[in-house]
Scaffold this active site. Structure first.
Site, PDB file in Angstrom:
ATOM      1  N   TYR A 275      26.974  70.280  10.843  1.00 55.90           N
ATOM      2  CA  TYR A 275      27.440  69.181   9.984  1.00 55.90           C
ATOM      3  C   TYR A 275      26.286  68.692   9.107  1.00 55.90           C
ATOM      4  CZ  TYR A 275      28.568  64.418   8.601  1.00 55.90           C
ATOM      5  OH  TYR A 275      28.735  63.268   7.887  1.00 55.90           O
TER       6      TYR A 275
HETATM    7  O1  LIG Z   1      25.744  58.337  10.237  1.00 55.65           O
HETATM    8  C1  LIG Z   1      25.958  59.516  10.288  1.00 55.65           C
HETATM    9  O2  LIG Z   1      25.240  60.285   9.718  1.00 55.65           O
HETATM   10  C2  LIG Z   1      27.092  60.039  11.096  1.00 55.65           C
HETATM   11  O3  LIG Z   1      27.613  58.994  11.927  1.00 55.65           O
HETATM   12  C3  LIG Z   1      28.583  59.400  12.835  1.00 55.65           C
HETATM   13  O4  LIG Z   1      27.986  60.249  13.780  1.00 55.65           O
HETATM   14  P1  LIG Z   1      27.377  59.594  15.101  1.00 55.65           P
HETATM   15  O5  LIG Z   1      26.261  58.679  14.773  1.00 55.65           O
HETATM   16  O6  LIG Z   1      27.105  60.709  16.032  1.00 55.65           O
HETATM   17  O7  LIG Z   1      28.582  58.664  15.595  1.00 55.65           O
HETATM   18  P2  LIG Z   1      29.443  58.693  16.936  1.00 55.65           P
HETATM   19  O8  LIG Z   1      30.055  59.991  17.151  1.00 55.65           O
HETATM   20  O9  LIG Z   1      30.359  57.532  16.869  1.00 55.65           O
HETATM   21  O10 LIG Z   1      28.364  58.442  18.084  1.00 55.65           O
HETATM   22  C4  LIG Z   1      27.704  57.196  18.177  1.00 55.65           C
HETATM   23  C5  LIG Z   1      26.747  57.236  19.327  1.00 55.65           C
HETATM   24  O11 LIG Z   1      27.473  57.352  20.541  1.00 55.65           O
HETATM   25  C6  LIG Z   1      26.967  58.428  21.310  1.00 55.65           C
HETATM   26  N1  LIG Z   1      28.098  59.020  22.063  1.00 55.65           N
HETATM   27  C7  LIG Z   1      29.051  59.705  21.413  1.00 55.65           C
HETATM   28  C8  LIG Z   1      30.102  60.234  22.096  1.00 55.65           C
HETATM   29  C9  LIG Z   1      30.185  60.088  23.471  1.00 55.65           C
HETATM   30  O12 LIG Z   1      31.120  60.586  24.149  1.00 55.65           O
HETATM   31  N2  LIG Z   1      29.212  59.385  24.097  1.00 55.65           N
HETATM   32  C10 LIG Z   1      28.152  58.829  23.430  1.00 55.65           C
HETATM   33  O13 LIG Z   1      27.280  58.208  24.048  1.00 55.65           O
HETATM   34  C11 LIG Z   1      26.320  59.371  20.318  1.00 55.65           C
HETATM   35  O14 LIG Z   1      25.299  60.120  20.938  1.00 55.65           O
HETATM   36  C12 LIG Z   1      25.788  58.409  19.295  1.00 55.65           C
HETATM   37  O15 LIG Z   1      24.515  57.974  19.665  1.00 55.65           O
HETATM   38  C13 LIG Z   1      29.741  60.110  12.133  1.00 55.65           C
HETATM   39  O16 LIG Z   1      30.628  60.695  13.056  1.00 55.65           O
HETATM   40  C14 LIG Z   1      29.271  61.153  11.156  1.00 55.65           C
HETATM   41  O17 LIG Z   1      30.366  61.633  10.436  1.00 55.65           O
HETATM   42  C15 LIG Z   1      28.228  60.527  10.254  1.00 55.65           C
HETATM   43  O18 LIG Z   1      27.779  61.346   9.265  1.00 55.65           O
END
Ligand SMILES: O=C(O)[C@H]1O[C@H](OP(=O)(O)OP(=O)(O)OC[C@H]2O[C@@H](n3ccc(=O)[nH]c3=O)[C@H](O)[C@@H]2O)[C@H](O)[C@@H](O)[C@@H]1O
Length: 437
Positions: free
Chosen positions: A249
């Site tokens: 991604y």
């Molecule tokens: O800012 C960005 O660049 C990205 O932000 C999000 O990606 P992400 O930060 O990974 O967002 P989430 O999937 O909501 O995860 C948020 C946090 O929760 C954590 N997480 C996620 C999923 C899970 O089951 N458990 C968990 O602890 C992840 O490691 C992360 O630290 C978006 O999904 C992307 O499309 C975007 O580009």
């Protein structure tokens, strides 16, 4: 048919052997019959096998089984009534307003940006392929919301160049807000093709049409904080290295930034990339942690909370949607005109990249504590090691460039933003009775 058969019956199949048989005629007839039966039998088996293979083969029916090839879906567009709707939606209604094509308008950020532009009198036309990466009924609900404020969303894919050309024929868009993308960090391991399809091929398809449009529009588009990848220097500044993506991604978003450079350099397109930092809020994306944590806490299901090696904290610079919308509008308002025409560059054009974050990272476990308080339910926490599937340990934006050049100033902290999200969530899903998809 029977005449032909009887004629064929009279002709020995192997005339050379004919004379050697004791009762040539009868015997040969029998042989002929049995070999014809065998031939028919084996032909049927063979045909059957081909049919089984054909119907079970994924390539025979690519649409439901290969979501990376979504553009193969056909959409209905065109005709005088359709053009009238397109024109009316894109009509500028305020003095000095702009007319904007918003791709991904039924998406989370797209819906909010479209509504904000419309509110201030700009012309807005949406474009969205309504794919099923997450529950399409949420996209339809956002569409209904926009329709009520006069924004029409054309149903189609950014890879459909004929459709894009038609849109520019009908409306001389001054700006494109390009938000259509395959989002999500972890899903890239499941369906890599969909990222290439939307974030690379789709971007090129859009830029190709923009470069040939006359006048060329200025383009503002969504990059991502994930381009910082394994960068450890904090807070992340636009000058930091972005050549170590941790997910496909992130790699496609980084590729987008390089592609933007090329189109700016060759064709004089004005291009602004916005690196969003984990955007959240009402009408959000159900694939994001804050959203499905809310759903699962309410259901009493355990939620996986990632931690880094040695119980290291995993944190995100969560940014509230209204702050992001302000950043998007400011980027559109400060975008200079593209300099080319008819596919030819006339002079240097603007090329920008900005971080749009909140500048205060919050550990994921704190996010869960805030949700527990707001939902008045204790979460079943399942602490687990950060999987090696593209996640980075933390993000933290340095926003001084956006502050200086866009007047960007985020004002919503996570507690306040989540409160608004939870209020929306509970009313949208009918007090938790209707389950989020
Ligand atoms: O800012 C960005 O660049 C990205 O932000 C999000 O990606 P992400 O930060 O990974 O967002 P989430 O999937 O909501 O995860 C948020 C946090 O929760 C954590 N997480 C996620 C999923 C899970 O089951 N458990 C968990 O602890 C992840 O490691 C992360 O630290 C978006 O999904 C992307 O499309 C975007 O580009």
């Amino acid at each position: 048919m029977s005449k032909q058969m009887s004629h064929l019956d009279d002709i020995p199949s192997t005339p050379g052997k004919f004379k050697m048989e004791k009762s040539p005629f009868v015997h040969n007839r029998l042989r002929w019959h049995s070999s014809l039966a065998k031939l028919t039998f084996w032909s049927c088996i063979f045909l059957g096998l081909i049919l089984i293979f054909f119907f079970r083969s994924p390539s025979s029916n690519p649409l439901p089984q290969d979501p990376s090839r979504r553009s193969l879906r056909t959409y209905n567009w065109g005709g005088p009534a359709w053009e009238k709707r397109v024109r009316s939606s894109a009509r500028v209604r305020s003095h000095n307003g702009i007319s904007v094509l918003v791709t991904g308008a039924a998406g989370f950020v797209g819906t909010h940006v479209s509504a904000a532009l419309k509110r201030r009198g700009d012309g807005v036309l949406g474009l969205d392929n309504f794919n099923d990466y997450y529950d399409p009924s949420l996209k339809r609900a956002r569409q209904a919301l926009l329709e009520r404020s006069g924004v029409f969303i054309v149903e189609g894919d950014i890879n459909d160049s004929a459709l894009l050309r038609k849109l520019f024929e009908v409306v001389a868009f001054t700006h494109v807000m390009h938000l259509a993308a395959q989002a999500g960090v972890r899903y890239a391991m499941e369906n890599p093709g969909s990222y290439v399809h939307s974030n690379i091929a789709g971007l090129v398809s859009l830029l190709e049409v923009c470069k040939s449009a006359n006048p060329q529009p200025a383009i503002v588009w969504a990059s991502s904080s994930s381009v910082y990848g394994l960068n450890t220097k904090v807070p992340f500044s636009e000058k930091d290295r972005t050549d170590q993506p941790a997910s496909l991604y992130a790699a496609t978003k980084k590729a987008g930034e390089e592609i933007a450079h090329t189109y700016n350099h060759i064709y004089g397109l004005s291009l602004t990339g916005l690196r969003f930092f984990t955007v959240y809020g009402p009408w959000g994306r159900p694939d994001m942690a804050y959203f499905f944590f809310t759903r699962d806490i309410l259901k009493g299901k355990s939620i996986p909370i990632f931690e880094a090696a040695n119980h290291g904290t995993v944190a995100r610079d969560f940014t509230y949607i209204d702050d992001i919308v302000k950043g998007c509008l400011a980027a559109l308002d400060t975008a200079e005109k593209s300099t080319g025409s008819g596919g030819k560059k006339k002079g240097p054009a603007q090329l920008r990249v900005y971080n749009l974050g909140n500048t205060s990272p919050v550990p994921v476990s704190d996010l869960v504590s805030i949700l527990e308080r707001l939902l008045k339910v204790n979460a079943k926490r399942d602490i687990m090691k950060l999987p090696r599937n593209g996640d980075v340990q933390f993000t933290h934006a340095n926003i001084s460039l956006a502050q200086r050049e866009l007047g960007y100033k985020p004002s919503t902290d996570l507690q306040t933003g989540l409160k608004k999200f939870v209020r929306w969530y509970l009313s949208y899903y009918n007090g938790g009775k209707k389950a989020a998809g």
